[in-house]
Write an enzyme that holds these catalytic residues in place. Structure first.
Site, PDB file in Angstrom:
ATOM      1  N   VAL A  58       0.822  -1.213   0.000  1.00  0.00           N
ATOM      2  CA  VAL A  58       0.000   0.000   0.000  1.00  0.00           C
ATOM      3  C   VAL A  58       0.861   1.271   0.000  1.00  0.00           C
ATOM      4  CG1 VAL A  58      -1.917   1.204   1.097  1.00  0.00           C
ATOM      5  CG2 VAL A  58      -1.820  -1.286   1.189  1.00  0.00           C
ATOM      6  N   CYS A  59       2.065   1.213   0.558  1.00  0.00           N
ATOM      7  CA  CYS A  59       2.931   2.398   0.550  1.00  0.00           C
ATOM      8  C   CYS A  59       3.252   2.824  -0.878  1.00  0.00           C
ATOM      9  CB  CYS A  59       4.217   2.124   1.325  1.00  0.00           C
ATOM     10  SG  CYS A  59       3.991   2.061   3.119  1.00  0.00           S
ATOM     11  N   ASN A  60       3.730   1.894  -1.683  1.00  0.00           N
ATOM     12  CA  ASN A  60       4.013   2.224  -3.081  1.00  0.00           C
ATOM     13  C   ASN A  60       2.740   2.624  -3.819  1.00  0.00           C
ATOM     14  OD1 ASN A  60       5.790   2.024  -5.660  1.00  0.00           O
ATOM     15  ND2 ASN A  60       4.045   0.694  -6.097  1.00  0.00           N
TER      16      ASN A  60
END
Length: 215
Positions: free
Chosen positions: A141-143
């Site tokens: 989810v960060c990317n």
């Protein structure tokens, strides 16, 4: 007064605490001089995170955006590039696990951060806080949020700058004792991030120094 949007994530899975959100709140409560920081929590959910981010950008109208996430790294890890793929190693907080799916169909393969990343990392290091340039934000989810942010800025808000930074676990988190991952007090992380925000506000261009890797 320079308006800044800083986002952090809600706690993930079994954790009851996320240092990225805690650091974002500290930045809002005690912003660097001359900056007005708004902290917004994003869901750790693929389908919900980018819409929440877009709403926050539209509502706060910031000059630049810094999204924060949690990663088992040593210090303030400033991301260089976001790639257009979700390839989740596990479930998000809604039980989703996209594999080999584009974040934006027909979007560019990648976006680079538009923050002066090397200048920021150098400034944090000069303050005695460990910082590094990272060449991958993963495929979770960060990317997803990093790519979504840069696509939004490239297509809808070209006057704004933005990027993504990972912060470490804090010493009291279970992963530190269970797996020996590096840690940093959230107050220290927030101090490093204040230096980042101050540097971004003061500089439009980066420094040209080697900070690459052979692997």
């Amino acid at each position: 007064m320079t308006r800044v949007l800083v986002t952090g994530f809600e706690p993930f899975q079994q954790d009851t605490y996320n240092p990225s959100w805690a650091a974002a709140q500290l930045l809002q409560d005690k912003p660097p001089a001359g900056l007005e920081v708004t902290a917004v929590q994003l869901p750790c959910v693929f389908t919900k995170s980018i819409p929440a981010l877009r709403s926050a950008v539209l509502e706060t109208d910031p000059q630049f955006v810094v999204c924060l996430g949690l990663s088992p790294r040593r210090g303030i890890s400033i991301e260089r590039v976001a790639i257009n793929v979700d390839d989740s190693p596990g479930l998000d907080n809604d039980g989703q696990q996209p594999v080999d799916e584009p974040i934006v169909p027909d979007g560019p393969a990648a976006y680079f951060s538009t923050l002066p990343i090397k200048r920021c990392a150098a400034a944090v290091q000069q303050a005695g806080i460990y910082s590094e340039i990272s060449l991958t934000a993963g495929t979770f989810v960060c990317n997803h949020v990093f790519y979504g942010l840069m696509h939004l800025l490239a297509t809808e808000d070209k006057q704004r700058r933005g990027g993504f930074i990972h912060v470490p676990h804090t010493p009291e988190m279970p992963a530190v004792s269970a797996y020996g991952v590096p840690s940093m007090a959230v107050d220290t992380a927030a101090e490093g991030l204040r230096i980042v925000l101050t540097t971004v506000a003061a500089h439009d261009t980066d420094i040209k120094v080697p900070w690459g890797t052979t692997s």
